[in-house]
Scaffold this active site. Structure first.
Site, PDB file in Angstrom:
ATOM      1  N   ASN A   8      37.947  41.461  18.572  1.00 17.02           N
ATOM      2  CA  ASN A   8      37.625  42.523  19.511  1.00 17.02           C
ATOM      3  C   ASN A   8      36.874  43.621  18.758  1.00 17.02           C
ATOM      4  O   ASN A   8      37.001  43.732  17.531  1.00 17.02           O
ATOM      5  CB  ASN A   8      38.916  43.103  20.120  1.00 17.02           C
ATOM      6  CG  ASN A   8      38.667  43.829  21.427  1.00 17.02           C
ATOM      7  OD1 ASN A   8      37.883  44.749  21.486  1.00 17.02           O
ATOM      8  ND2 ASN A   8      39.342  43.390  22.484  1.00 17.02           N
ATOM      9  N   HIS A  55      41.181  32.694  36.206  1.00 11.85           N
ATOM     10  CA  HIS A  55      40.901  33.608  37.321  1.00 11.85           C
ATOM     11  C   HIS A  55      39.855  33.056  38.280  1.00 11.85           C
ATOM     12  O   HIS A  55      39.222  33.804  39.035  1.00 11.85           O
ATOM     13  CB  HIS A  55      40.493  34.984  36.771  1.00 11.85           C
ATOM     14  CG  HIS A  55      41.624  35.681  36.097  1.00 11.85           C
ATOM     15  ND1 HIS A  55      41.444  36.702  35.196  1.00 11.85           N
ATOM     16  CD2 HIS A  55      42.956  35.481  36.152  1.00 11.85           C
ATOM     17  CE1 HIS A  55      42.630  37.110  34.744  1.00 11.85           C
ATOM     18  NE2 HIS A  55      43.564  36.393  35.306  1.00 11.85           N
ATOM     19  N   THR A 102      39.285  40.404  25.055  1.00 17.19           N
ATOM     20  CA  THR A 102      40.107  40.767  26.206  1.00 17.19           C
ATOM     21  C   THR A 102      40.986  41.967  25.858  1.00 17.19           C
ATOM     22  O   THR A 102      41.461  42.087  24.730  1.00 17.19           O
ATOM     23  CB  THR A 102      40.971  39.590  26.713  1.00 17.19           C
ATOM     24  OG1 THR A 102      41.733  40.017  27.845  1.00 17.19           O
ATOM     25  CG2 THR A 102      41.900  39.049  25.632  1.00 17.19           C
ATOM     26  N   CYS A 121      32.908  29.439  57.329  1.00 19.81           N
ATOM     27  CA  CYS A 121      33.189  27.994  57.325  1.00 19.81           C
ATOM     28  C   CYS A 121      32.903  27.448  58.715  1.00 19.81           C
ATOM     29  O   CYS A 121      32.870  28.213  59.692  1.00 19.81           O
ATOM     30  CB  CYS A 121      34.660  27.815  56.971  1.00 19.81           C
ATOM     31  SG  CYS A 121      35.251  26.132  57.057  1.00 19.81           S
TER      32      CYS A 121
HETATM   33  N1  APR Z   1      32.921  41.642  21.188  1.00 20.41           N
HETATM   34  C1  APR Z   1      34.290  41.615  21.194  1.00 20.41           C
HETATM   35  N2  APR Z   1      35.051  42.320  22.077  1.00 20.41           N
HETATM   36  C2  APR Z   1      34.404  43.089  22.968  1.00 20.41           C
HETATM   37  C3  APR Z   1      32.985  43.190  23.008  1.00 20.41           C
HETATM   38  C4  APR Z   1      32.237  42.413  22.061  1.00 20.41           C
HETATM   39  N3  APR Z   1      30.901  42.440  22.016  1.00 20.41           N
HETATM   40  N4  APR Z   1      32.641  44.068  24.000  1.00 20.41           N
HETATM   41  C5  APR Z   1      33.809  44.489  24.572  1.00 20.41           C
HETATM   42  N5  APR Z   1      34.866  43.912  23.953  1.00 20.41           N
HETATM   43  C6  APR Z   1      36.286  44.062  24.290  1.00 20.41           C
HETATM   44  C7  APR Z   1      36.722  45.447  24.737  1.00 20.41           C
HETATM   45  O1  APR Z   1      37.069  46.254  23.632  1.00 20.41           O
HETATM   46  C8  APR Z   1      37.931  45.123  25.615  1.00 20.41           C
HETATM   47  O2  APR Z   1      39.119  45.066  24.844  1.00 20.41           O
HETATM   48  O3  APR Z   1      36.524  43.228  25.400  1.00 20.41           O
HETATM   49  C9  APR Z   1      37.626  43.730  26.157  1.00 20.41           C
HETATM   50  C10 APR Z   1      37.253  43.676  27.633  1.00 20.41           C
HETATM   51  O4  APR Z   1      38.378  44.089  28.362  1.00 20.41           O
HETATM   52  P1  APR Z   1      38.365  44.128  29.975  1.00 20.41           P
HETATM   53  O5  APR Z   1      37.166  44.798  30.451  1.00 20.41           O
HETATM   54  O6  APR Z   1      39.696  44.678  30.383  1.00 20.41           O
HETATM   55  O7  APR Z   1      38.224  42.588  30.387  1.00 20.41           O
HETATM   56  P2  APR Z   1      39.350  41.442  30.408  1.00 20.41           P
HETATM   57  O8  APR Z   1      40.395  41.679  29.401  1.00 20.41           O
HETATM   58  O9  APR Z   1      38.635  40.146  30.366  1.00 20.41           O
HETATM   59  O10 APR Z   1      39.960  41.649  31.892  1.00 20.41           O
HETATM   60  C11 APR Z   1      41.002  40.802  32.314  1.00 20.41           C
HETATM   61  O11 APR Z   1      41.024  41.836  34.466  1.00 20.41           O
HETATM   62  O12 APR Z   1      39.720  42.798  36.007  1.00 20.41           O
HETATM   63  C12 APR Z   1      40.474  41.697  35.767  1.00 20.41           C
HETATM   64  O13 APR Z   1      40.310  39.479  36.576  1.00 20.41           O
HETATM   65  C13 APR Z   1      39.652  40.429  35.784  1.00 20.41           C
HETATM   66  O14 APR Z   1      39.620  38.592  34.196  1.00 20.41           O
HETATM   67  C14 APR Z   1      39.656  39.986  34.319  1.00 20.41           C
HETATM   68  C15 APR Z   1      40.933  40.586  33.798  1.00 20.41           C
END
Ligand code: APR
Length: 237
Positions: free
Chosen positions: A208, A116, A183, A143
């Site tokens: 997670n 990303h 994620t 720019c």
């Molecule tokens: N350890 C493990 N998992 C964790 C922790 C932790 N300490 N804290 C939070 N989580 C988990 C949450 O339960 C959730 O499933 O991390 C996940 C975060 O999810 P999102 O906030 O949806 O982030 P992500 O999956 O990286 O988002 C994907 O979405 O907004 C767009 O481009 C952006 O790259 C991003 C993409």
């Protein structure tokens, strides 16, 4: 956190770490969708898509300047360090991340595949140039050609870079262990990528704090803080 059934990193030759915002949560960077998530506070249609940028580039930059300042004030955590250490120890290790914060690299990881993009790069879509930029506030915002520079981030409705996707698919097809960390698995096409490792018979672990819509696809579901679980997977060698 039960570690006995956790796969041990040392039992595998080619590990891919596929990471998301949950890995950086322990560094103090809010996730996107969890409690206190960024998209709970900010509407991405106002701050993180090309349409918003075309409407009001300064507003979008003000938001990203805040994000830069927040990330700059944080440091990599143990989870980032375990991954970087493992890559030094086992050079076949690949890091594929959805994160734009560069904490993997600040922990020492290299050749990180940034699906990303990055908070710390800017580009001019008129001149087709991209360059690193660490300034806070980001300046100059324009720019030399007069067009606004934009963050080199894959925003909503943007396509992923085909070469970056190809590199990720290649690594996932060759790995024997996939460790997906922090994620929610709801943002596509990135969320599709782990299936490549599954289709090629790799052992798969989802790290997670809670279940996600894709948990059922994983052989192992490790529940707890990412840094603790990764430390345990590295230590059990
Ligand atoms: N350890 C493990 N998992 C964790 C922790 C932790 N300490 N804290 C939070 N989580 C988990 C949450 O339960 C959730 O499933 O991390 C996940 C975060 O999810 P999102 O906030 O949806 O982030 P992500 O999956 O990286 O988002 C994907 O979405 O907004 C767009 O481009 C952006 O790259 C991003 C993409």
């Amino acid at each position: 956190m039960k570690t006995s059934s956790l796969p041990r990193l040392g039992d595998f030759r080619r590990v891919v770490f596929f990471t998301g915002a949950g890995l950086s949560a322990e560094s103090g960077i809010p996730t996107y969708r969890g409690h206190g998530g960024i998209w709970k506070e900010y509407d991405y249609q106002e701050y993180a898509c090309q349409r918003a940028f075309d409407r009001d580039a300064n507003k979008v930059w003000d938001f990203h300047d805040k994000r830069r300042a927040a990330v700059r004030a944080c440091s990599p955590n143990d989870g980032h360090r375990v991954i970087a250490e493992w890559q030094r120890r086992a050079p076949g290790t690949v890091v594929v991340t959805q994160n734009i914060d560069r904490l993997h690299q600040r922990a020492g990881a290299y050749d990180v595949i940034e699906l990303h993009g990055s908070l710390w790069r800017v580009r001019c879509d008129r001149e087709k140039v991209t360059r690193p930029d660490e300034s806070i506030p980001m300046a100059p915002r324009k720019c030399a050609c007069g067009a606004f520079l934009r963050p080199d981030i894959v925003w909503f409705e943007d396509a992923l870079d085909p070469e970056t996707v190809r590199r990720a698919q290649d690594a996932l097809a060759k790995c024997d262990l996939l460790v997906t960390v922090g994620t929610s698995g709801v943002v596509y096409p990135a969320a599709e990528l782990p299936r490549v490792a599954m289709q090629h018979g790799a052992t798969t672990v989802e790290v997670n704090v809670e279940d996600t819509p894709v948990s059922r696809l994983y052989e192992h579901r490790a529940r707890g803080q990412a840094s603790e679980i990764l430390r345990a997977m590295a230590a059990a060698t």
